[in-house]
Scaffold this active site. Structure first.
Site, PDB file in Angstrom:
ATOM      1  N   LYS A  13     -11.142  -0.111 -12.093  1.00 19.79           N
ATOM      2  CA  LYS A  13      -9.880   0.433 -12.623  1.00 19.79           C
ATOM      3  C   LYS A  13      -8.963  -0.695 -13.083  1.00 19.79           C
ATOM      4  CE  LYS A  13      -8.590   2.642  -8.870  1.00 19.79           C
ATOM      5  NZ  LYS A  13      -9.637   2.201  -7.953  1.00 19.79           N
ATOM      6  N   ARG A  88      -3.995   9.389  -4.897  1.00 16.57           N
ATOM      7  CA  ARG A  88      -5.085   8.911  -4.044  1.00 16.57           C
ATOM      8  C   ARG A  88      -5.444   9.977  -3.003  1.00 16.57           C
ATOM      9  NH1 ARG A  88      -5.100   3.153  -4.890  1.00 16.57           N
ATOM     10  NH2 ARG A  88      -6.061   2.073  -3.174  1.00 16.57           N
ATOM     11  N   ARG A 123     -14.327 -10.568  -5.172  1.00 15.50           N
ATOM     12  CA  ARG A 123     -13.195 -10.298  -6.061  1.00 15.50           C
ATOM     13  C   ARG A 123     -12.050 -11.301  -5.869  1.00 15.50           C
ATOM     14  NH1 ARG A 123     -10.438  -4.428  -6.667  1.00 15.50           N
ATOM     15  NH2 ARG A 123      -9.753  -4.685  -4.529  1.00 15.50           N
ATOM     16  N   ARG A 156      -7.912 -10.767  -1.852  1.00 13.51           N
ATOM     17  CA  ARG A 156      -7.052  -9.785  -1.181  1.00 13.51           C
ATOM     18  C   ARG A 156      -7.425  -9.675   0.294  1.00 13.51           C
ATOM     19  NH1 ARG A 156      -6.485  -4.437  -4.865  1.00 13.51           N
ATOM     20  NH2 ARG A 156      -6.604  -3.539  -2.805  1.00 13.51           N
ATOM     21  N   ARG A 167     -12.249   1.397   3.497  1.00 10.36           N
ATOM     22  CA  ARG A 167     -11.609   1.848   2.248  1.00 10.36           C
ATOM     23  C   ARG A 167     -12.526   2.791   1.477  1.00 10.36           C
ATOM     24  NH1 ARG A 167     -10.423  -3.498  -0.501  1.00 10.36           N
ATOM     25  NH2 ARG A 167      -9.500  -2.298  -2.191  1.00 10.36           N
TER      26      ARG A 167
HETATM   27  P1  AMP Z   1      -4.991  -0.754  -4.831  1.00  6.10           P
HETATM   28  O1  AMP Z   1      -4.582  -2.032  -5.453  1.00  6.10           O
HETATM   29  O2  AMP Z   1      -4.843   0.426  -5.766  1.00  6.10           O
HETATM   30  O3  AMP Z   1      -6.364  -0.828  -4.218  1.00  6.10           O
HETATM   31  O4  AMP Z   1      -3.962  -0.468  -3.623  1.00  6.10           O
HETATM   32  C1  AMP Z   1      -3.830  -1.379  -2.554  1.00  6.10           C
HETATM   33  C2  AMP Z   1      -3.319  -0.668  -1.333  1.00  6.10           C
HETATM   34  O5  AMP Z   1      -2.021  -0.109  -1.630  1.00  6.10           O
HETATM   35  C3  AMP Z   1      -4.147   0.518  -0.863  1.00  6.10           C
HETATM   36  O6  AMP Z   1      -5.228   0.128  -0.044  1.00  6.10           O
HETATM   37  C4  AMP Z   1      -3.090   1.318  -0.104  1.00  6.10           C
HETATM   38  O7  AMP Z   1      -2.796   0.726   1.145  1.00  6.10           O
HETATM   39  C5  AMP Z   1      -1.869   1.152  -0.997  1.00  6.10           C
HETATM   40  N1  AMP Z   1      -1.821   2.186  -2.050  1.00  6.10           N
HETATM   41  C6  AMP Z   1      -1.816   1.989  -3.400  1.00  6.10           C
HETATM   42  N2  AMP Z   1      -1.758   3.148  -4.071  1.00  6.10           N
HETATM   43  C7  AMP Z   1      -1.736   4.115  -3.125  1.00  6.10           C
HETATM   44  C8  AMP Z   1      -1.705   5.525  -3.170  1.00  6.10           C
HETATM   45  N3  AMP Z   1      -1.670   6.199  -4.333  1.00  6.10           N
HETATM   46  N4  AMP Z   1      -1.687   6.201  -1.985  1.00  6.10           N
HETATM   47  C9  AMP Z   1      -1.687   5.554  -0.806  1.00  6.10           C
HETATM   48  N5  AMP Z   1      -1.747   4.228  -0.686  1.00  6.10           N
HETATM   49  C10 AMP Z   1      -1.778   3.494  -1.830  1.00  6.10           C
END
Ligand code: AMP
Length: 210
Positions: A13, A88, A123, A156, A167
């Protein structure tokens, strides 16, 4: 046009978002990037979500929707937005629907779990602009430096083997159901085979979106 970009963590993404942004001339709204910026700036919100994010768990639906709404009210989103990593959960999808935000299409990048695990292990992410790289399949030109903004690349804290497994489990149990939600709403779902190169995935997206 309002678009949702969905798929497992590591499905691509983050790599496809800038491509889509250029293709559709529409801003990407990534809740993950927004929250990481809050954590880095040590804001109240950042302090609230830091632990949850480091454990790879989901931030509460209410906080996410508040963060999302404050972003998409900005003028650059007036003609549309591309949501990256949100909704999500089916509850977030319902909350977005309750706000009468019309979704034109869901782009779903499909990648098998074993490929995801390999990808996330190598990554690298730019701590500043959020661009993503991979040590083997998509390395930066200069080691540890972002090609786009020249800032430092980091691993990360949620890209460790155990957290990656958690995850993925969360993705299957809580995020995948959004596909059912949008199927019931009769929203277009564009399924993309993401088990290929970044360029090939972009080609498929371009074909289906334009
Ligand atoms: P990402 O970069 O999209 O993988 O987001 C990193 C982290 O941010 C996730 O593992 C969650 O802890 C939090 N996060 C981001 N977007 C959401 C979402 N829509 N709902 C809940 N947690 C989120």
């Amino acid at each position: 046009m309002n678009i949702i970009l969905t798929g497992a963590p590591g499905s691509g993404k983050g790599s496809q978002a800038p491509f889509l942004e250029k293709l559709l001339k529409t801003p990407v709204v990534s809740t993950g990037n927004m929250l990481r910026a809050e954590v880095a700036a040590e804001t109240e919100l950042g302090k609230m979500v830091k632990d949850v994010m480091e454990k790879g768990e989901l931030v509460s639906d209410d906080l996410i929707i508040q963060t999302l709404v404050s972003r998409i009210r900005k003028p650059d989103c007036r003609n549309g937005f591309i949501l990256d990593g949100v909704p999500r959960t089916a509850q977030q999808a319902q909350m977005i629907d309750d706000l009468h935000l019309m979704i034109d299409a869901v782009i779903y990048i499909d990648v098998p779990d074993d490929v995801i695990k390999r990808r996330l292990m190598g990554r690298l992410v730019c701590a500043d602009c959020g661009a993503t790289y991979h040590v083997i399949s998509n390395p930066p030109t200069d080691d540890g430096i972002c090609d786009i903004c020249g800032k430092e690349l980091i691993v990360r804290r949620d890209d460790t083997p155990e957290i990656i497994n958690d995850r993925l489990a969360t993705y299957h149990s809580l995020t995948e159901p959004i596909l059912e939600f949008y199927t019931k709403k009769r929203t277009r779902i564009l399924k993309i085979n993401g088990n290929t190169s970044i360029q090939e995935t972009s080609k498929q997206i371009r074909k289906l979106v334009l």
